[in-house]
Design a protein around this motif. Structure first.
Motif, short mmCIF file in Angstrom:
data_model
loop_
_atom_site.label_atom_id
_atom_site.label_comp_id
_atom_site.label_asym_id
_atom_site.label_seq_id
_atom_site.Cartn_x
_atom_site.Cartn_y
_atom_site.Cartn_z
N LEU A 1 0.81 -1.22 0.00
CA LEU A 1 0.00 0.00 0.00
C LEU A 1 0.84 1.26 0.00
CD1 LEU A 1 -2.72 1.46 0.17
CD2 LEU A 1 -2.61 1.19 2.65
N LYS A 2 1.88 1.30 0.81
CA LYS A 2 2.69 2.52 0.95
C LYS A 2 3.42 2.91 -0.33
CE LYS A 2 3.22 2.61 5.89
NZ LYS A 2 4.12 2.78 7.01
N GLU A 3 3.50 2.00 -1.28
CA GLU A 3 4.20 2.31 -2.53
C GLU A 3 3.24 2.64 -3.66
OE1 GLU A 3 6.48 -1.24 -2.91
OE2 GLU A 3 7.33 -0.90 -0.92
N LYS A 4 1.94 2.60 -3.41
CA LYS A 4 0.95 2.81 -4.47
C LYS A 4 0.56 4.28 -4.56
CE LYS A 4 0.64 -1.64 -5.11
NZ LYS A 4 1.35 -2.29 -6.14
N ASP A 5 0.40 4.74 -5.80
CA ASP A 5 -0.06 6.10 -6.05
C ASP A 5 -1.35 6.14 -6.87
OD1 ASP A 5 1.87 7.75 -4.71
OD2 ASP A 5 3.33 7.13 -6.22
N ASP A 6 -1.66 5.03 -7.54
CA ASP A 6 -2.86 4.96 -8.35
C ASP A 6 -4.08 4.89 -7.43
OD1 ASP A 6 -4.35 4.51 -10.91
OD2 ASP A 6 -4.77 2.57 -9.92
N ARG A 7 -5.00 5.84 -7.59
CA ARG A 7 -6.17 5.95 -6.71
C ARG A 7 -7.00 4.65 -6.68
NH1 ARG A 7 -8.66 10.23 -4.29
NH2 ARG A 7 -10.90 10.13 -4.08
N LYS A 8 -7.21 4.03 -7.83
CA LYS A 8 -8.00 2.79 -7.87
C LYS A 8 -7.28 1.66 -7.14
CE LYS A 8 -10.48 3.71 -12.13
NZ LYS A 8 -10.70 3.34 -13.52
N GLU A 9 -5.98 1.60 -7.29
CA GLU A 9 -5.20 0.56 -6.60
C GLU A 9 -5.24 0.79 -5.09
OE1 GLU A 9 -2.87 -2.94 -6.86
OE2 GLU A 9 -4.06 -1.91 -8.37
N ILE A 10 -5.14 2.04 -4.68
CA ILE A 10 -5.21 2.37 -3.24
C ILE A 10 -6.57 2.00 -2.67
CG2 ILE A 10 -5.28 4.31 -1.61
CD1 ILE A 10 -3.04 5.60 -3.35
N ILE A 11 -7.63 2.35 -3.39
CA ILE A 11 -8.98 2.02 -2.91
C ILE A 11 -9.15 0.50 -2.81
CG2 ILE A 11 -11.43 2.08 -3.53
CD1 ILE A 11 -10.87 4.94 -4.64
N LYS A 12 -8.63 -0.22 -3.78
CA LYS A 12 -8.72 -1.69 -3.76
C LYS A 12 -7.99 -2.27 -2.55
CE LYS A 12 -6.30 -5.02 -6.11
NZ LYS A 12 -5.62 -5.52 -7.29
N ILE A 13 -6.76 -1.84 -2.33
CA ILE A 13 -5.96 -2.39 -1.23
C ILE A 13 -6.53 -1.99 0.12
CG2 ILE A 13 -3.69 -2.31 -0.10
CD1 ILE A 13 -2.50 -2.00 -2.96
N THR A 14 -6.90 -0.73 0.27
CA THR A 14 -7.46 -0.30 1.56
C THR A 14 -8.81 -0.99 1.80
OG1 THR A 14 -8.36 1.72 0.53
CG2 THR A 14 -6.25 1.91 1.70
N GLY A 15 -9.59 -1.15 0.75
CA GLY A 15 -10.88 -1.85 0.91
C GLY A 15 -10.70 -3.29 1.34
N ILE A 16 -9.81 -3.99 0.67
CA ILE A 16 -9.55 -5.40 1.01
C ILE A 16 -9.02 -5.53 2.44
CG2 ILE A 16 -8.03 -7.38 0.53
CD1 ILE A 16 -8.28 -6.58 -2.48
N SER A 17 -8.04 -4.71 2.78
CA SER A 17 -7.44 -4.86 4.12
C SER A 17 -8.39 -4.41 5.22
CB SER A 17 -6.10 -4.11 4.20
OG SER A 17 -6.26 -2.74 4.00
N ALA A 18 -9.21 -3.38 4.95
CA ALA A 18 -10.20 -2.95 5.95
C ALA A 18 -11.26 -4.02 6.15
CB ALA A 18 -10.84 -1.63 5.52
N VAL A 19 -11.74 -4.60 5.05
CA VAL A 19 -12.74 -5.66 5.15
C VAL A 19 -12.17 -6.86 5.92
CG1 VAL A 19 -14.04 -7.39 3.82
CG2 VAL A 19 -14.12 -4.97 3.16
N ALA A 20 -10.90 -7.17 5.71
CA ALA A 20 -10.29 -8.29 6.43
C ALA A 20 -10.20 -8.02 7.93
CB ALA A 20 -8.90 -8.59 5.87
N GLY A 21 -9.66 -6.85 8.30
CA GLY A 21 -9.53 -6.51 9.72
C GLY A 21 -10.88 -6.39 10.41
N LEU A 22 -11.80 -5.67 9.77
CA LEU A 22 -13.11 -5.46 10.38
C LEU A 22 -13.99 -6.70 10.25
CD1 LEU A 22 -13.47 -1.78 9.27
CD2 LEU A 22 -13.16 -2.60 11.61
N GLY A 23 -13.78 -7.50 9.20
CA GLY A 23 -14.49 -8.77 9.08
C GLY A 23 -14.10 -9.72 10.21
N PHE A 24 -12.81 -9.75 10.52
CA PHE A 24 -12.34 -10.52 11.68
C PHE A 24 -13.11 -10.09 12.93
CE2 PHE A 24 -9.74 -10.16 15.50
CZ PHE A 24 -9.42 -11.48 15.76
N ASN A 25 -13.26 -8.78 13.10
CA ASN A 25 -13.96 -8.24 14.26
C ASN A 25 -15.44 -8.66 14.27
OD1 ASN A 25 -13.81 -6.56 16.67
ND2 ASN A 25 -15.12 -5.14 15.55
#
Length: 191
Positions: free
Chosen positions: A105-129
C-alpha cells in the motif's frame, strides 16, 4: 530504523492513541440493550484501521488497542470491556496493516489501486472483528465477568448486529480518510 524515524513513529502512535480515544468517546451513539449492558455505533474502528495503514500493523494496532481501551476505562458503561477491547482492536489493526503491507500500500499512487488495497485490508480486519468479537465477548462476559448465559447470549446477538453495521461504516470512512492523509504521511516519514 534510525532514531529520528523511531521518534516519529512513537509520536504519531501517541497521536493516534489520542485520536482513537476521541473518536470513540465523542463519536459514538450508545445503545443499551439490557440492564447494565451497552454497545455503541461508532467510527473508532476506522481510526484503528487508518492507524495501521499509516504506521504499520504493530504501531497502528497498538494505537487502536491503547486508545480504545483507555476510552473504555473512562466510561462506566464500558469499563469491564477494556481487556477485551485491547485484544480485539490490536488484531483489527494488525490484520488490516499486515494485508496492506503485503499488498505494498505505501508504494501505491494509483487511486484505484489504493482504494482496492485499503478496501480489502479494511474488510479483512473489520471482518475478523464481526466474526470474532461477538463470540469472544460472549465467553468473556460469561466466564470472566460471570454474566448469566441468557444475558451473554442477548449481548452476543446485539453485538453481532452492531459490529456489522460499524464495520460497513468504518470501511468507507477509513478508505476516505486514508485517501486524504497518505501523501502527507509519506512526506513526514521520508524526511
Amino acid at each position: 530504523m534510525n532514531n529520528n524515524h523511531k521518534l516519529k513513529y512513537l509520536t504519531y502512535t501517541v497521536m493516534f492513541i489520542a485520536v482513537n480515544y476521541v473518536a470513540f468517546t465523542y463519536g459514538k451513539i450508545n445503545i443499551q440493550f439490557t440492564a447494565g449492558q451497552s454497545t455503541a455505533i461508532h467510527i473508532a474502528n476506522a481510526v484503528v484501521v487508518l492507524s495501521s495503514w499509516l504506521l504499520g500493523p504493530v504501531y497502528g494496532g497498538l494505537a487502536g488497542a491503547i486508545g480504545l481501551s483507555i476510552a473504555d476505562l473512562m466510561d462506566p458503561r464500558y469499563i469491564t470491556s477494556a481487556p477485551k477491547t485491547f485484544i480485539m482492536k490490536f488484531f483489527i489493526g494488525f490484520i488490516a496493516g499486515m494485508i496492506a503491507r503485503k499488498m505494498n500500500l505505501k508504494e501505491k499512487d494509483d487511486r484505484k489501486e489504493i482504494i482496492k488495497i485499503t478496501g480489502i485490508s479494511a474488510v479483512a480486519g473489520l471482518g475478523f472483528n464481526v466474526i470474532v468479537d461477538p463470540v469472544f465477548g460472549y465467553f468473556y462476559k460469561q466466564y470472566v465477568l460471570g454474566m448469566p448465559q441468557d444475558i451473554a447470549s442477548i449481548a452476543m446477538a446485539w453485538s453481532r448486529s452492531i459490529t456489522a453495521v460499524n464495520a460497513v461504516i468504518c470501511v468507507i470512512v477509513a478508505v476516505i480518510l486514508y485517501l486524504s492523509l497518505y501523501k502527507s504521511f509519506r512526506a513526514i516519514f521520508k524526511e
